[in-house]
Scaffold this motif. Structure first.
Motif: not given
Length: 439
Positions: A53, A268, A271-272, A274-276, A318-319, A323-324
């Motif tokens: 990150r 969005d 990032m979402a 990648s986090q998932q 978000p994400n 946060e991550t």
């Protein structure tokens, strides 16, 4: 992608789904002393999963900005920084001493350093771009700056090494370059960028990543996709990344932004997704963009207190990073515990201090910081060297207390005086920037 002088020319083409079988060598055959790939995942030297990150910083054009930029990137929550270097083929070469200093600065900020050779950008289409073989020559020339640092750095072989001409050579050229690095003795995780100015609209890296991975003798290659206008829908982002994850091939989003001249990437979704999927992403870029892409700056004029809309989204949305991001476990090797035994006699005191290394590796050279709770001054110290500014105290090792082996401790003493009616034990201590436990 070289945002300061050139932009991507990638066409918006659909990405065709393919199914490939990953060779059985997809799991590392031996545990590295540094970052390594196992079962499609990037692990650090402690065999802990590590998810990048981070942010790119254009070091080669802004060398004087680098120390503070890295500190600011860390302070905003990142666990890594992608540092732009020049091989000397297009811009002023970052030599061995300079690269060694960058590595030290990354480590001081507790960041994983992704070092990237930029002069290969758009080879085959951009006239001045250098081939990957020149990047290999560069890494060989500055090898002493990175050797032994495999726990803390990843080598990004060459930025966007093929444009939209000659990208068919990506597979053979990348495999040959990785093999040359291994023959030269590099044991680092090697990150390889996609062709088509990093965006792989042709699917060349997607379709041939398995064979390139298999050709690496160390099985320690990570693939990097740069997501700009080609990835303007969630479906395109998800399809591309899932094809690597499903085949247990290590993939990171090595660059992306919230806008671009070749189309509007879906940041969005990037990032979402990648986090998932638990994969890394690194945004472009901290500051200093020019040539019409100034909108890609995350900080206005390198000022961390003046984040742009993109910067605020990247770090705080978000994400996002705040946060991550999780710090690499190798930096927890400096874990510590401090015992501070106070003998108080009103106007004076004596403190017997023991610093325990509770990490897994030896500490060589240490600096302990803390604040006196009351107005105190130090009269004498033994087994250490001490400096004081107001209530702020900094204690450093002597030559005979320099090393603290894992599981061991060092001890020093302080005698001081105070204008307060009673002295108190400091509430917190940091050792080489790491907060120690107490009690």
């Amino acid at each position: 992608m070289k945002r300061t002088l050139a932009t991507a020319a990638g066409a918006l083409l659909a990405i065709t789904a393919v199914t490939l079988t990953v060779p059985s060598t997809a799991q590392a055959t031996e545990v590295s002393t540094g970052f390594h790939v196992s079962d499609g995942r990037l692990l650090d030297a402690n065999n802990k999963d590590f998810v990048l990150r981070g942010v790119s910083h254009a070091h080669t054009w802004y060398t004087a900005r680098t120390p503070q930029a890295l500190k600011d990137i860390k302070a905003l929550g990142a666990n890594s920084a992608r540092v732009v270097l020049s091989t000397g083929d297009q811009w002023t070469k970052n030599d061995t001493a300079d690269v060694a200093a960058v590595v030290a600065q990354c480590k001081a900020s507790r960041l994983v350093c992704v070092l990237e050779a930029h002069d290969t950008t758009g080879y085959g289409e951009a006239g001045a771009a250098a081939p990957l073989s020149r990047a290999v020559d560069y890494w060989k020339g500055i090898k002493s700056a990175v050797e032994g640092q495999e726990k803390y750095i990843i080598l990004n072989l060459g930025n966007e090494p093929y444009g939209n001409t000659g990208y068919e050579n990506w597979t053979s050229g990348t495999a040959a370059a990785v093999k040359s690095m291994r023959i030269a003795g590099f044991k680092h995780t090697i990150m390889v960028d996609a062709p088509n100015w990093g965006q792989d609209w042709s699917g060349t890296m997607r379709d041939n990543a398995a064979s390139v991975f298999a050709s690496d003798p160390d099985k320690n290659t990570v693939f990097s996709i740069h997501m700009y206008g080609v990835y303007d829908t969630a479906a395109e982002v998800q399809d591309y990344l899932n094809q690597f994850v499903s085949r247990k091939l290590p993939i990171v989003v090595g660059e992306f932004g919230d806008a671009h001249s070749d189309g509007d990437p879906d940041e969005d979704a990037i990032m979402a997704t990648s986090q998932q999927l638990g994969i890394g992403y690194m945004g472009w870029s901290w500051s200093g963009n020019g040539g019409g892409v100034e909108y890609l700056d995350m900080a206005t004029d390198f000022d961390a207190s003046r984040l742009t809309t993109w910067g605020n989204r990247f770090f705080n949305g978000p994400n996002g990073v705040k946060e991550t991001a999780r710090e690499a476990s190798v930096y927890k090797d400096g874990s510590c515990h401090v015992s501070y035994k106070l003998s108080d006699w009103g106007s004076g005191f004596n403190a017997d201090v023991t610093v325990h290394n509770t990490g897994t590796t030896a500490i060589k050279g240490w600096q302990l910081r803390f604040l006196f709770p009351s107005v105190s001054s130090v009269d004498a110290v033994w087994n250490a060297e001490l400096s004081q500014e107001g209530s702020s105290v900094q204690v450093t090792n002597t030559s005979w207390t320099e090393s603290i082996p894992a599981g061991s401790s060092v001890n020093f003493g302080i005698t001081g005086s105070s204008s307060a009616s009673a002295n108190e034990v400091p509430s917190s201590f940091t050792l080489n920037g790491v907060t120690c436990t107490t009690g």
